[in-house]
Design an enzyme around this catalytic site. Sequence first.
Site, short mmCIF file in Angstrom:
data_model
loop_
_atom_site.label_atom_id
_atom_site.label_comp_id
_atom_site.label_asym_id
_atom_site.label_seq_id
_atom_site.Cartn_x
_atom_site.Cartn_y
_atom_site.Cartn_z
N ARG A 88 52.26 9.78 -39.77
CA ARG A 88 51.79 9.52 -41.14
C ARG A 88 50.57 10.40 -41.44
O ARG A 88 49.65 10.00 -42.15
CB ARG A 88 51.43 8.05 -41.33
CG ARG A 88 50.35 7.52 -40.40
CD ARG A 88 49.90 6.16 -40.85
NE ARG A 88 48.82 5.64 -40.02
CZ ARG A 88 48.02 4.67 -40.39
NH1 ARG A 88 48.16 4.11 -41.58
NH2 ARG A 88 47.08 4.23 -39.58
N LYS A 107 45.48 11.57 -43.47
CA LYS A 107 46.02 10.38 -42.82
C LYS A 107 46.56 9.46 -43.91
O LYS A 107 45.87 9.16 -44.88
CB LYS A 107 44.92 9.68 -42.02
CG LYS A 107 45.39 8.60 -41.08
CD LYS A 107 44.21 8.17 -40.20
CE LYS A 107 44.64 7.12 -39.18
NZ LYS A 107 43.49 6.74 -38.32
N GLY A 120 54.95 6.05 -43.04
CA GLY A 120 54.07 7.19 -43.17
C GLY A 120 52.87 6.99 -44.08
O GLY A 120 52.12 7.92 -44.32
N ARG A 171 40.13 13.82 -43.50
CA ARG A 171 39.13 13.88 -42.44
C ARG A 171 39.01 15.29 -41.86
O ARG A 171 39.89 16.12 -41.99
CB ARG A 171 39.42 12.87 -41.34
CG ARG A 171 40.68 13.10 -40.54
CD ARG A 171 40.89 11.97 -39.54
NE ARG A 171 42.09 12.19 -38.72
CZ ARG A 171 42.56 11.31 -37.86
NH1 ARG A 171 41.95 10.15 -37.69
NH2 ARG A 171 43.65 11.57 -37.14
N ASP A 247 46.45 9.59 -26.33
CA ASP A 247 46.63 10.32 -27.59
C ASP A 247 45.46 10.09 -28.54
O ASP A 247 45.41 10.70 -29.61
CB ASP A 247 47.95 9.94 -28.27
CG ASP A 247 48.09 8.44 -28.48
OD1 ASP A 247 48.15 7.72 -27.47
OD2 ASP A 247 48.14 8.00 -29.64
N ASP A 257 40.33 8.36 -34.52
CA ASP A 257 41.25 7.25 -34.80
C ASP A 257 40.58 5.88 -34.70
O ASP A 257 40.70 5.16 -33.72
CB ASP A 257 42.48 7.32 -33.89
CG ASP A 257 43.44 8.40 -34.33
OD1 ASP A 257 43.37 8.82 -35.49
OD2 ASP A 257 44.26 8.86 -33.51
#
Length: 484
Positions: A88, A107, A120, A171, A247, A257
């Site tokens: 997404r 994002k 997504g 971002r 990840d 994240d």
Amino acid sequence: MIQLEHRYVDDVPELTVPATAAPAPAPRLLVLNEALAVELGLDVTFLRSDAGLQFLLGLAPVEGSKPVAMRYAGHQFGGYSPALGDGRAMLLGELRTDTGLRDLHLKGSGPTELSRGGDGLAAVGPMLREYLLSESMHAMGIPTTRALAVVATGEQVVREDGTHPGAVLVRVAASHIRVGTFQFARASNQMRVLVKLTRHALERHLPDAVQADNPPVELFDHVVQAQAALIAKWISVGFVHGVMNTDNMTVSGETIDYGPCAFLDGYDPAAVFSSIDTGSRYAFGGQPSVAQWNLARFAEALLPIVTDNEADAVEALTPILENYPVHFNAAWLAEMAAKLGVELGRDGLDEDALTTLVTDLHGYLEASGVDFTSFFRQLSGVARGDRSSLIVSDGNRERMDLWLDAWLTFAPDADAMDAKNPLHIPRNHLLDAALLAAEDGDLTQFEALLGAVTAPFTAIEGGEHFAQPAPAEFTANFRTYCGT
């Protein structure tokens, strides 16, 4: 005119898939980081225009734009997932700045080939959450991705608990290359791609090592040290990432994240806020060791390109990995010395004495459960001669007095403490209330809280509530969610 570069796509096209942003029926700018925009060389007036919103949503390609979703794999809660990636999200390209390339990344921009059945999309609440948290971390001097903007899309996003207004987060990062990116290349047996990825990462983050005798070893050593320093900074401010999968670990050493993350109220090494971390894998106090576990997975991914002989490759990387605790402990002690206003070598303070001071203090903090952030701000009052400024539970008063006597012998600098210890963090109860109001269209609380956490060390007249701990009943039931 905005120009984007596309070095990542050109260097490792095998690790990308073309991506197209989903339409936004009624875009509306919710928040724009004007200071960051200026830093990036972007025109604030343009970004606030209708054309600027189309650009921020990825719907108006600019010169040099090659939007892609990035492939990666990852260990998620200890289990390996071989095919993850931007389900997404999309990399619009890289901006050339005075300090090098910076990724411009979206994002919640719509499904990609890597979506794995997801829609997504993203909701306003989680995107504003990442905006505020990442800017708070930046203001405290902690390496992080930055938030440029959040744009409401005008459509509703369906989640298990109902529908929510949709939004896209824009971002910026030194790069979005993850440990999981290397894992994907290794697992898919793309050794040539692994070499190219290593070179690209070094060019972005450690250019002097590109021509080293063994570039993968240099990269690994750099990432080990960067992550040790990063996790030490997390621990120093009571930050719990919540989902430290491989990840979600970058080679840049930036925090990335902001899903089910939170800050401590009462000090508790076992604190877990994430609703999905049922095994407490990513508890506050376990983050340093989890980081080393993740780095071991990074080492495994690099082995084939260190040398043709796997045993020799293991021998080259193992000492670097084993040195992680040394780097972390040094970084953590340095952070704690700064928080306590003391300095090694000054007033007779050596490393053993500092270690004892810090260890004893954390024993007290854990036993008493005092508010972590407030404690250090109150402690500077003690350094100024006022012991009554420190709130101490009756059962721990004698223990605390003994510790204070020992600490004061090293002449702590109260002003230096106030410049290091935040007064304002994204307190969970304040952020929760601000995001609920924002989803209903009222950004007043969000903007006020954002103003407080981006001035973390300075008292705000009339804003004393920003520094107050959460009510006990809130803390007892508080949980965070991924927002997907």
